[in-house]
Design a protein around this motif. Structure first.
Motif, mmCIF file in Angstrom:
data_model
loop_
_atom_site.group_PDB
_atom_site.id
_atom_site.type_symbol
_atom_site.label_atom_id
_atom_site.label_comp_id
_atom_site.label_asym_id
_atom_site.label_seq_id
_atom_site.Cartn_x
_atom_site.Cartn_y
_atom_site.Cartn_z
ATOM 1 N N GLU A 19 50.669 47.394 41.613
ATOM 2 C CA GLU A 19 49.407 46.747 41.258
ATOM 3 C C GLU A 19 49.079 45.615 42.239
ATOM 4 O O GLU A 19 49.929 44.795 42.568
ATOM 5 C CB GLU A 19 49.492 46.194 39.833
ATOM 6 N N ARG A 20 47.809 45.618 42.671
ATOM 7 C CA ARG A 20 47.284 44.585 43.556
ATOM 8 C C ARG A 20 45.890 44.191 43.073
ATOM 9 O O ARG A 20 45.264 44.923 42.300
ATOM 10 C CB ARG A 20 47.208 45.087 44.998
ATOM 11 N N LYS A 21 45.398 43.063 43.559
ATOM 12 C CA LYS A 21 44.046 42.651 43.185
ATOM 13 C C LYS A 21 43.008 43.664 43.633
ATOM 14 O O LYS A 21 41.972 43.838 42.993
ATOM 15 C CB LYS A 21 43.740 41.284 43.806
ATOM 16 N N ASP A 22 43.294 44.340 44.756
ATOM 17 C CA ASP A 22 42.316 45.273 45.313
ATOM 18 C C ASP A 22 42.579 46.723 44.941
ATOM 19 O O ASP A 22 41.950 47.636 45.495
ATOM 20 C CB ASP A 22 42.267 45.150 46.841
ATOM 21 N N HIS A 129 49.880 51.671 51.727
ATOM 22 C CA HIS A 129 50.713 50.689 51.029
ATOM 23 C C HIS A 129 52.147 50.813 51.556
ATOM 24 O O HIS A 129 53.002 51.454 50.954
ATOM 25 C CB HIS A 129 50.682 50.945 49.509
ATOM 26 N N ASN A 235 52.218 40.779 47.852
ATOM 27 C CA ASN A 235 51.330 40.578 46.710
ATOM 28 C C ASN A 235 51.211 41.800 45.807
ATOM 29 O O ASN A 235 50.314 41.859 44.964
ATOM 30 C CB ASN A 235 49.947 40.152 47.200
ATOM 31 N N SER A 236 52.112 42.753 45.954
ATOM 32 C CA SER A 236 52.142 43.916 45.060
ATOM 33 C C SER A 236 53.213 43.697 43.992
ATOM 34 O O SER A 236 54.285 43.174 44.280
ATOM 35 C CB SER A 236 52.468 45.194 45.838
ATOM 36 N N SER A 237 52.919 44.111 42.781
ATOM 37 C CA SER A 237 53.908 44.014 41.704
ATOM 38 C C SER A 237 54.131 45.389 41.102
ATOM 39 O O SER A 237 53.201 46.186 40.994
ATOM 40 C CB SER A 237 53.439 43.034 40.618
#
Length: 248
Positions: A19-22, A129, A235-237
């Motif tokens: 999951e990322r903001k984008d 990714h 920034n990926s979770s």
């Protein structure tokens, strides 16, 4: 072909949601220790015809088993992204630097493969990714060599979190190997380039970041006598691997 079923203790399969903001990306993780005899006997059932040609040129059993274990893990990881594909429909070719290249019915994920003792591991992920994986046995015999490749600062950061020197050094080795894979420079690059700048405990894992590669982080787990390190964008979770519940 199922040399191991998901219910057996030596096969771990897990779909990862990154999951990322984008956006959200999917990846597939496989850790396995398939029996060597069954691998050799059943290779024609899960190798692509082009892979069978390459396999036929391998002369020594150790190299044969390494090749088969890597392909076994890689294809199971890829099938987590495309479960409709048969294992033998997936072809994984060596690139000019022996990096694995996937070809399979319009599917072109990236794949990262690692080996340690009889274990293999693979991580399948989309090209947009970038990720990588490395696994190593936790063995005292290699401690001296690894210690010579890490700085005192790194050692001081990681050792209190890893609980002992051997686990700390194994972690640092997998971290550096995995980072060399994700930026595709190989082991010819000085390890000092991958110096760890921070390390912290995150649930069952240890997460490291890097002053020279601020866009990446590594997440390391302990299971099956191994240090298992995944590299991902910082920034990926993706939560935590379920195999982390298998305590040492």
């Amino acid at each position: 072909m199922d040399l191991l079923s998901p219910a057996q203790p030596d096969l771990f399969l897990e779909a990862l949601c990154l999951e990322r903001k984008d956006g959200v990306f999917q990846a597939g993780f496989c850790l396995a220790r398939p029996p060597g005899r069954e691998l050799l006997a059943g290779s024609a059932r899960f190798l692509h015809p082009e892979e069978q040609e390459l396999f036929a040129t391998l002369k020594f059993e150790r190299r044969q088993l390494s090749y088969l274990t890597g392909r076994f893990c890689a294809k199971h990881a890829i099938r987590l992204l495309r479960p409709d594909l048969s294992l033998s429909a997936i072809a994984i070719h060596p690139g000019v630097f022996q990096q694995p290249i996937v070809c399979a019915d319009g599917l072109a994920p990236q794949i990262s493969i690692s080996h340690a003792a009889d274990w293999g591991a693979a991580l399948a992920f989309p090209e947009e990714h970038p990720m990588a994986i490395d696994i190593e046995e936790i063995k005292e015999e290699r401690a001296g060599v690894v210690r010579s490749q890490v700085t005192d600062a790194e050692y001081g950061l990681v050792t209190p979190l890893a609980q002992d020197e051997i686990r700390a050094l194994t972690l640092l080795w997998t971290v550096k190997e995995a980072m060399s894979k994700v930026i595709r420079c190989g082991m010819m690059t000085p390890f000092t380039l991958f110096e760890v700048g921070s390390a912290e405990r995150a649930g069952p894992a240890i997460v490291c970041t890097f002053p020279n590669f601020a866009q990446y982080k590594t997440t390391t787990y302990w299971a099956c006598g191994l240090a298992i390190t995944l590299v991902s964008p910082k920034n990926s979770s993706f939560g935590h691997l379920q195999l982390a519940n298998r305590h040492e």
